[in-house]
Design an enzyme around this catalytic site. Structure first.
Site, PDB file in Angstrom:
ATOM      1  N   HIS A   1       5.654  10.883   7.310  1.00 42.07           N
ATOM      2  CA  HIS A   1       4.650  11.296   6.332  1.00 42.07           C
ATOM      3  C   HIS A   1       3.690  12.341   6.897  1.00 42.07           C
ATOM      4  CE1 HIS A   1       2.053   8.075   8.201  1.00 42.07           C
ATOM      5  NE2 HIS A   1       1.131   8.971   7.953  1.00 42.07           N
TER       6      HIS A   1
ATOM      7  N   ASP B   1       9.683   5.713   8.408  1.00 40.65           N
ATOM      8  CA  ASP B   1       8.520   6.595   8.516  1.00 40.65           C
ATOM      9  C   ASP B   1       8.450   7.247   9.894  1.00 40.65           C
ATOM     10  OD1 ASP B   1       6.263   7.956   7.684  1.00 40.65           O
ATOM     11  OD2 ASP B   1       4.870   6.363   8.270  1.00 40.65           O
TER      12      ASP B   1
ATOM     13  N   SER C   1      -2.054   8.626  12.774  1.00 41.94           N
ATOM     14  CA  SER C   1      -0.653   8.484  12.405  1.00 41.94           C
ATOM     15  C   SER C   1       0.233   9.359  13.274  1.00 41.94           C
ATOM     16  CB  SER C   1      -0.448   8.868  10.934  1.00 41.94           C
ATOM     17  OG  SER C   1      -1.026   7.920  10.079  1.00 41.94           O
TER      18      SER C   1
END
Length: 455
Positions: free
Chosen positions: A98, A128, A203
């Site tokens: 992402h 992911d 992230s």
């Protein structure tokens, strides 16, 4: 930092917490030395790991028609996330999918501010994860993976990333939990939970142990909670990254069934734990499970000898097996244990269910054509109708009294012979309509009325 140095740092840290807390500040030289040693260990860990963590931001190709007069040291890229270099010689880094989204190229800002271009060589939205190759004229700093299968709750960890655009942020915490699933972040969930500070921008950054090894990739937080962050375990990261580097994509085994937790009533009836297997709620036509003989209503207990505790655990088990391999399933059917050998394949884009439960069904109802196995399973005598194979909790069907194992023989006065006919009838309704079902249940005919709403 060496393994012995890290262990020694941890030992003195614990000693410090136990023995120094009772000594007044400024009055214990030995306590101060212990704290300084702990501090040196953390600084050494930061110096070891930080150069391998990068900032990832959108890449905007330079335009020759625009003259740029900017100071590179003052223009920091808009932050998208972080990444960690796992192969400095080849320039490979891993991050979250992402973070790079659908980009082909991204801007990479190294520790210290140098900007390079990275090419996204593959992503895997199921976990992911993504791999980016950095275009660098020289080898880059790297870190190595640790073994996430050996992690224990309470171990100390460090998270590195770029929260809120604050590059190269280093935070400290512990492992709060392992094997976290049902977080609804990705399909393959087996997260490490940590209280190390993970915020937007972290992230794709690494979660490290005190030896400076990557044990996870930071991926998410629970927005409404504090000190609850999640990381993808390093063993899964290694498995996915290697496939992306070698093939550009991840290839997973596909069995062709839909599964869910075992309902409490069924678990009690079969005298097993709800986490003792998974219930098959749909089977796809001409797919491996269907060809092997697996049916709706079966309870899968083991895959290749490994116990199945939840839908997520089975998804991970099957997904980690290379397509083309044969696996053995241990199944509970009508109180009897059976074994099936299933030849796994790759998933096709379009598959058709033999029997299924549609979560988008306005009624919350799944049915299957009547066959001998279902007749035996639910003790059905009549040979005409469709069998209710699933009822979604709190759905119209559930609230109206429909139960798994019911035999629907009539709908609004029309005889129902098969699943196709049943679905065609429902699809032909264009507005709100009262539906009268005649259901056979334990040799009794039960009328059930539902109000079908079309949105």
């Amino acid at each position: 930092m060496s393994g012995w140095s890290a262990i020694r740092t941890l030992s003195v840290f614990i000693y410090c917490m136990i023995h120094v807390s009772s000594v007044q500040a400024g009055h214990s030289l030995s306590g101060l030395k212990i704290l300084e040693e702990v501090e040196r260990g953390l600084v050494a860990l930061a110096e070891h790991a930080l150069p391998s963590v990068v900032n990832i931001s959108p890449y905007v190709p330079p335009s020759p028609s625009i003259r740029r007069h900017s100071d590179a040291s003052r223009s920091r890229p808009t932050n998208a996330g972080a990444g960690v270099i796992i192969d400095g010689g080849e320039g490979y880094l891993v991050t979250n999918s992402h973070v790079v989204k659908q980009a082909e190229k991204v801007k990479i800002t190294l520790y210290g501010g140098e900007e390079l271009i990275g090419t996204v060589i593959g992503t895997d939205e199921e976990t992911d994860l993504a791999v980016v190759k950095i275009d660098s004229p020289k080898p880059l700093p790297e870190v190595h993976f640790g073994d996430s299968s050996k992690l224990k709750v309470g171990q100390m960890v460090v998270a590195i990333g770029n929260p809120y655009g604050l590059n190269d942020t280093f935070s400290f915490g512990v492992i709060s939990g392992l094997n976290r699933e049902d977080i609804n972040i990705s399909r393959y969930e087996d997260f490490i939970q940590t209280d190390a500070s993970i915020n937007p921008g972290n992230s794709g950054g690494p979660l490290l142990n005190i030896r400076g090894e990557v044990i996870g990739i930071n991926t998410a937080i629970i927005n409404y909670a504090q000190s609850i962050g999640f990381a993808i375990p390093s063993n899964l990261v290694k498995h996915v990254a290697l496939q992306i580097i070698e093939n550009g994509a991840v290839s997973r085994g596909w069995m062709g069934v839909g599964i869910e937790h075992i309902p409490e009533a069924m678990a009690a009836k079969e005298n097993i734990s709800r986490r003792g297997g998974v219930l098959v709620n749909s089977v796809f036509e001409n797919q491996p499970a269907s060809k092997a003989g697996v049916q709706v209503g079966d309870i899968i207990l083991r895959v290749a000898g490994t116990p199945v505790a939840s839908p997520n655990s089975m998804i991970r088990l099957i997904g980690n097996i290379t397509p083309g391999q044969m696996v053995e399933l241990e199944v509970l059917r009508n109180g009897e244990r059976k074994t099936f050998r299933v030849h796994l394949t790759r998933k096709r884009e379009q598959v058709q269910r033999v029997a299924s439960f549609s979560r988008k069904s306005p009624l919350g109802l799944g049915v299957a054509d009547l066959d001998q196995n279902l007749m035996e399973k639910f003790q059905i005598i009549k040979d005409q109708g469709v069998v209710v194979t699933q009822v979604e909790p709190q759905s119209l069907a559930d609230l109206g009294g429909m139960k798994m194992g019911d035999l629907i023989t009539s709908l609004n006065g029309k005889s129902i012979d098969n699943k196709s006919q049943f679905e065609d009838f429902l699809n032909g309704i264009s507005g709100e309509e009262e539906l009268l079902f005649l259901v056979e249940r334990q040799n009794d005919t039960v009328p059930i009325t539902l109000l079908r709403k079309v949105e």
